[in-house]
Design an enzyme around this catalytic site. Structure first.
Site, PDB file in Angstrom:
ATOM      1  N   CYS A  82      29.334  52.640  66.674  1.00 48.34           N
ATOM      2  CA  CYS A  82      27.946  52.890  66.272  1.00 48.34           C
ATOM      3  C   CYS A  82      27.001  52.260  67.299  1.00 48.34           C
ATOM      4  CB  CYS A  82      27.643  52.276  64.911  1.00 48.34           C
ATOM      5  SG  CYS A  82      28.906  52.479  63.646  1.00 48.34           S
ATOM      6  N   CYS A  85      25.805  53.992  70.608  1.00 48.28           N
ATOM      7  CA  CYS A  85      24.692  54.952  70.552  1.00 48.28           C
ATOM      8  C   CYS A  85      23.429  54.342  69.944  1.00 48.28           C
ATOM      9  CB  CYS A  85      25.081  56.182  69.748  1.00 48.28           C
ATOM     10  SG  CYS A  85      26.394  57.129  70.531  1.00 48.28           S
ATOM     11  N   HIS A  86      23.598  53.498  68.933  1.00 48.61           N
ATOM     12  CA  HIS A  86      22.434  53.021  68.189  1.00 48.61           C
ATOM     13  C   HIS A  86      21.951  51.626  68.589  1.00 48.61           C
ATOM     14  CE1 HIS A  86      22.275  56.392  65.426  1.00 48.61           C
ATOM     15  NE2 HIS A  86      23.558  56.280  65.177  1.00 48.61           N
ATOM     16  N   CYS A 183      19.553  60.083  30.504  1.00 48.76           N
ATOM     17  CA  CYS A 183      19.278  58.836  31.224  1.00 48.76           C
ATOM     18  C   CYS A 183      18.033  58.198  30.628  1.00 48.76           C
ATOM     19  CB  CYS A 183      19.023  59.105  32.701  1.00 48.76           C
ATOM     20  SG  CYS A 183      20.140  60.252  33.521  1.00 48.76           S
ATOM     21  N   CYS A 186      18.203  55.949  27.447  1.00 45.05           N
ATOM     22  CA  CYS A 186      18.538  54.532  27.654  1.00 45.05           C
ATOM     23  C   CYS A 186      17.483  53.838  28.514  1.00 45.05           C
ATOM     24  CB  CYS A 186      19.920  54.390  28.297  1.00 45.05           C
ATOM     25  SG  CYS A 186      21.246  54.601  27.080  1.00 45.05           S
ATOM     26  N   ARG A 224      27.844  53.745  40.116  1.00 38.97           N
ATOM     27  CA  ARG A 224      27.028  53.386  38.947  1.00 38.97           C
ATOM     28  C   ARG A 224      26.682  54.633  38.126  1.00 38.97           C
ATOM     29  NH1 ARG A 224      25.441  49.106  35.707  1.00 38.97           N
ATOM     30  NH2 ARG A 224      25.892  50.667  34.130  1.00 38.97           N
ATOM     31  N   CYS A 228      27.451  55.527  34.258  1.00 44.52           N
ATOM     32  CA  CYS A 228      26.402  55.813  33.272  1.00 44.52           C
ATOM     33  C   CYS A 228      26.649  57.162  32.584  1.00 44.52           C
ATOM     34  CB  CYS A 228      25.026  55.777  33.927  1.00 44.52           C
ATOM     35  SG  CYS A 228      24.360  54.099  34.065  1.00 44.52           S
TER      36      CYS A 228
END
Ligand code: HEC
Ligand code: HEC
Length: 267
Positions: A82, A85-86, A183, A186, A224, A228
């Site tokens: 990485c 290039c970065h 969603c 809750c 997550r 859920c």
């Protein structure tokens, strides 16, 4: 079969909203509140908050350190890292994560940070993509997201992205599973209340990847969301599905202006 209604479900929540709200108003929380938007940090107990506050104590930094190592490790047929290039991630990746999920013109698709990292591995390194929830992908995501810490979440929602935002919103209010819960049931209707020892918050996504005390590992936002959706006794969508991407976009949009707090610590 008659479905248990969400009203019955709501009654199983121990009502402790008032005290919780007072706790959420503490000074320490100020930077994690923007108007009426509250991040999960403001609902966490003081021990969990302190763990997140100190980079030497926050277990998420074990992944960050690993991500930093991977950043300069050459891999794949192109023999590149990485860093080749970065350059320095502190400069090239600064605030990048705050803009994700983001539309990728080249492939005509919305991508989250994990997918963007893997896109680079495939296109630019000729390397195998890292698997969802693998230590390496979590580590690199944490490392990239850390470079946005404190930057306000600011996803673009116009043009080709708009239908994805609308679908994300639809999914947020759509009832899922045998429990017939959305969603919002809750995270909006019961915001601030307790559910089986968890302090329900507003489902803000600015802290991911998150170190989860219960799992004793770093988890992605997708992990997550899978949890859920399963909590409603519905079959979860697969990792990287359009549903989760659109939800991620909608969550980021709902939380616009909140600072990125990755890697956060949650119960
Ligand atoms: C049965 C109740 C319930 C439903 C339905 C539910 N969640 Fe959650 N969710 C929780 C609980 C409990 C937690 C952990 C406490 C918290 O952060 O709110 C949580 C946490 C989260 C978090 C992490 C917040 C943070 O600060 O780390 C996100 C994001 C989230 N939920 C999104 C969603 C989305 C999107 C949906 C709909 C697909 C959904 N939830 C449906 C109960 C639910
Ligand atoms: C051979 C050069 C090269 C390598 C190696 C490389 N990238 Fe990239 N990366 C690019 C280029 C060029 C872009 C600009 C977008 C594109 O690909 O069209 C980019 C874009 C990105 C972006 C999105 C930036 C934004 O502003 O949205 C991220 C994140 C990223 N790279 C992460 C990584 C990571 C992490 C690695 C190592 C696992 C890596 N890249 C390896 C060339 C590279």
């Amino acid at each position: 079969m008659r479905r248990p209604s969400h009203i019955a479900f709501a009654l199983t929540l121990a009502v402790a909203g008032g005290a919780a709200f007072a706790q959420a108003q503490s000074e320490k929380d100020a930077k994690y509140r923007v108007g009426d938007k509250y991040t999960g940090y403001t609902y966490a107990d003081p021990t969990t908050q302190s763990m997140q506050d100190d980079d030497y104590v926050n277990p998420g930094f074990l992944w960050v350190q690993e991500g930093e190592k991977l950043w300069s490790a050459a891999e794949g047929a192109a023999g590149k890292s990485c860093a080749d290039c970065h350059g320095k991630a502190q400069e090239s990746m600064k605030a990048v994560g705050a803009l994700y999920p983001k539309w990728q013109e080249k492939i005509g698709k919305l991508e989250n940070v994990e997918q963007r990292i893997n896109q680079c591995r495939a296109d630019n390194m000729k390397a195998e993509p890292w698997k969802w929830e693998s230590p390496a992908l979590l580590a690199m995501t944490a490392y990239v997201q850390l470079q946005s810490r404190g930057q306000p979440v600011d996803v673009a929602v116009e043009g080709p992205v708009k239908p994805h935002l609308q679908n994300g919103e639809r999914l947020f209010y759509m009832r899922h599973g045998q429990l017939d819960l959305s969603c919002a049931n809750c995270h909006e209707d019961n915001d601030g209340k307790w559910m089986r020892g968890d302090h329900l918050g507003q489902a803000m996504a600015n802290g991911f990847p998150t170190y989860r005390l219960k799992e004793q590992t770093l988890i992605s936002l997708q992990f997550r969301l899978i949890g859920c959706v399963r909590d409603t006794r519905a079959e979860a969508y697969p990792y990287g599905s359009d549903e989760y991407l659109d939800l991620e976009l909608y969550l980021a949009h709902r939380g616009k202006g909140l600072p990125v707090e990755a890697p956060s610590v949650r119960r």
